[in-house]
Scaffold this active site. Structure first.
Site, PDB file in Angstrom:
ATOM      1  N   PHE A 133      58.354  47.290  34.628  1.00 28.25           N
ATOM      2  CA  PHE A 133      58.155  46.992  33.208  1.00 28.25           C
ATOM      3  C   PHE A 133      57.459  48.185  32.569  1.00 28.25           C
ATOM      4  O   PHE A 133      56.326  48.515  32.940  1.00 28.25           O
ATOM      5  CB  PHE A 133      57.269  45.748  33.114  1.00 28.25           C
ATOM      6  CG  PHE A 133      56.922  45.258  31.732  1.00 28.25           C
ATOM      7  CD1 PHE A 133      57.752  44.365  31.060  1.00 28.25           C
ATOM      8  CD2 PHE A 133      55.728  45.639  31.130  1.00 28.25           C
ATOM      9  CE1 PHE A 133      57.401  43.871  29.807  1.00 28.25           C
ATOM     10  CE2 PHE A 133      55.374  45.142  29.875  1.00 28.25           C
ATOM     11  CZ  PHE A 133      56.216  44.260  29.207  1.00 28.25           C
ATOM     12  N   ARG A 273      24.638  38.422  60.774  1.00 32.69           N
ATOM     13  CA  ARG A 273      23.823  39.643  60.791  1.00 32.69           C
ATOM     14  C   ARG A 273      22.336  39.290  60.870  1.00 32.69           C
ATOM     15  O   ARG A 273      21.800  38.596  59.990  1.00 32.69           O
ATOM     16  CB  ARG A 273      24.109  40.454  59.517  1.00 32.69           C
ATOM     17  CG  ARG A 273      23.268  41.682  59.337  1.00 32.69           C
ATOM     18  CD  ARG A 273      23.679  42.768  60.296  1.00 32.69           C
ATOM     19  NE  ARG A 273      22.905  43.983  60.065  1.00 32.69           N
ATOM     20  CZ  ARG A 273      22.890  45.004  60.918  1.00 32.69           C
ATOM     21  NH1 ARG A 273      23.608  44.960  62.047  1.00 32.69           N
ATOM     22  NH2 ARG A 273      22.165  46.086  60.655  1.00 32.69           N
ATOM     23  N   GLU A 368      46.923  45.146  32.002  1.00 30.56           N
ATOM     24  CA  GLU A 368      47.284  43.886  31.322  1.00 30.56           C
ATOM     25  C   GLU A 368      46.315  43.541  30.203  1.00 30.56           C
ATOM     26  O   GLU A 368      45.992  42.372  29.996  1.00 30.56           O
ATOM     27  CB  GLU A 368      47.343  42.737  32.341  1.00 30.56           C
ATOM     28  CG  GLU A 368      48.613  42.716  33.137  1.00 30.56           C
ATOM     29  CD  GLU A 368      49.832  42.390  32.295  1.00 30.56           C
ATOM     30  OE1 GLU A 368      49.672  42.064  31.104  1.00 30.56           O
ATOM     31  OE2 GLU A 368      50.937  42.493  32.831  1.00 30.56           O
TER      32      GLU A 368
END
Ligand code: TGC
Ligand code: FAD
Length: 389
Positions: A133, A273, A368
């Site tokens: 596009f 952790r 976008e």
């Protein structure tokens, strides 16, 4: 009480239909089995996993919310869930599916002739052909109304001149939906790969969306037949914006997938952790980050569901989509950064998906319609005053 280890705090899942849950599970399994094992290598090399294109087609994920012409015809919510799950894998993969379905197939579906639909949609849906596009130009990104690419009538056709920049899938596309200025206004055209005067080159050096092809399209006296015009695009830019609405909708959902992947990795890491003799997940400052992440993901999931319901009922306005794209991408970007902090040094290597998503989300923030443009679209909607003019 057992700790909550899931990714759906408000049980939003219960509000999806059986079909929507099935679609989500299918895509989730596909991403786990076929995307996650190979995506880091593609990200390192800066390549797109083209081998997945026919798989996306076979699973009905391309243009899945369109009806007929070989498309799956699923609900807008189910379509959103596809985008969410693909982006949990990688934004590049969701971008491929977004561009193929929302930006190449949708304009043909909405504005094309019956011949164009029959010719292209089934093959694009199966992933046998790829679309792209072209709206953005080197000098016109946020303001496509200023585009300079021209289509001039010549004999029984048009001659295209100009260029488009930052075009996803450009170099692998068999057909490009190209927006150009004509004497009658801006129109959409289908330009096939191999048309003399049309060339594409890949853009290298990206630090974001590395597992995605981004290109420049160049048109130099490119002759295209009249039949390449999308006749329904006579609304001009509004037609192009209608395509963006479809893609922006998918991004709003996709951002949730990227955010979820980051939260999931951070929660697991924080529990495992040990520093100062106990898991870092037990420290208040780490818990605060995890809670912020989960809260924003939960809000974004609800936003998407309601947006999908409005879209499915034909009641969505493009400003609703702007709000969700703007919010969910911004929050996903923050979540990725928080996850990276929790992982410490491990957060900067691609052994974990976090840094990849964090970098990808920089693109989502910009393409976008940038975060700022969506802010101004909403500002215009609630004040009646345009900041653009
Ligand atoms: P404006 O005056 O606002 O609008 C002109 C006409 O269009 C209507 N309209 C829309 N209709 C449907 N959906 C929308 N989203 C619409 N936005 C506007 C509007 O109502 C009007 O209709 P009418 O009947 O009154 O004539 O036009 P403008 O030129 O002032 O535009 C303003 C602005 C800034 C909002 C617009 O230019 C814009 O959205 N700019 C952002 C450009 C952008 O988003 N580019 C995206 C390129 S594609 C891409 O990035 C693909 S990334 C790959 C992936 O998706 O994965
Ligand atoms: P600009 O418009 O130059 O904006 C630069 C900065 O100025 C931004 O921060 C912006 O928010 C700000 N700004 C601009 N105007 C205003 C204003 N009025 N008020 C306040 N701030 C403002 N395009 C396509 O057509 N097809 C594609 O397939 C496609 N794929 C893409 C893939 C990638 C990886 C990327 C990065 C981009 C892609 N794009 C595509 C282009 C994308 O849509 C544009 O990058 C986007 O619209 C912004 O345009 P720009 O980059 O030229 O930025």
């Amino acid at each position: 009480m057992e700790p909550f280890t899931g990714l759906d705090y408000y049980r939003v899942d219960e509000m999806y239909s059986d079909e929507e849950r099935l679609v989500r599970e299918t895509v989730r399994a596909f991403v786990d089995a076929e995307v996650l094992p190979l995506i880091e290598a593609h990200h390192r090399r800066g390549t797109f996993p083209v081998e997945l294109i026919p798989r996306l087609g076979a699973l009905g994920m391309l243009g899945a919310n369109l009806h007929g012409y070989g498309c799956a015809g699923i609900s807008d919510v189910a379509y959103g869930l596809i985008m969410q799950e693909l982006e949990r894998g990688d934004s590049g993969l969701r971008s491929f599916a977004s561009v193929q379905g929302a930006l190449a197939m949708y304009p043909i579906y909405a504005f094309g002739t019956e011949t164009q639909k029959i010719d292209w949609l089934p093959r694009l849906a199966r992933g046998e052909k790829v679309g792209c596009f072209g709206l953005t130009e080197p000098d016109h990104g946020s303001d496509p109304a200023g585009m300079v690419t021209k289509a001039v009538r010549r004999g029984d056709g048009y001659v295209l001149n100009g260029s488009k920049l930052w075009i996803t899938n450009g170099t692998i596309a068999d057909v490009a939906v190209v927006w150009a200025r004509t004497e009658e206004g801006i129109r959409g055209f289908l330009v096939e790969k191999g048309t003399p005067g049309f060339s594409a080159r890949e853009i290298h050096g990206k630090f974001s969306l590395r597992a995605s092809i981004t290109s420049e399209l160049i048109f130099q006296d490119c002759r295209i037949p009249s039949a390449s015009l999308l006749p329904g695009s006579e609304q001009g830019l509004k037609a192009a914006f209608m395509c963006l609405d479809q893609a922006r909708y998918g991004i709003a959902w996709g951002a949730v997938g990227a955010a979820t992947a980051c939260y999931d990795a951070a929660l697991k890491y924080a529990k495992a952790r040990v520093q100062f003799g106990r898991p870092i997940a037990g420290f208040q400052l780490v818990q605060q980050k995890l809670v912020r992440m989960l809260t924003e993901i939960t809000k974004a999931q609800l936003l998407c569901l309601r947006l999908g319901q409005l879209k499915g009922a034909g009641r969505v306005h493009h400003t609703h989509i702007s709000l969700a794209k703007m919010n969910n991408v911004e929050k996903a970007r923050e979540i990725a950064r928080l996850a990276r902090e929790i992982l410490g040094a491990a957060g900067i290597v691609d052994e974990y998906p976090v840094i990849r998503h964090m970098l990808n989300l920089e693109t989502l923030y910009t393409y976008e319609g940038t975060h700022e443009i969506h802010t101004l679209i909403l500002g215009r909607d609630i004040t009646g005053l345009s900041a653009f003019a």
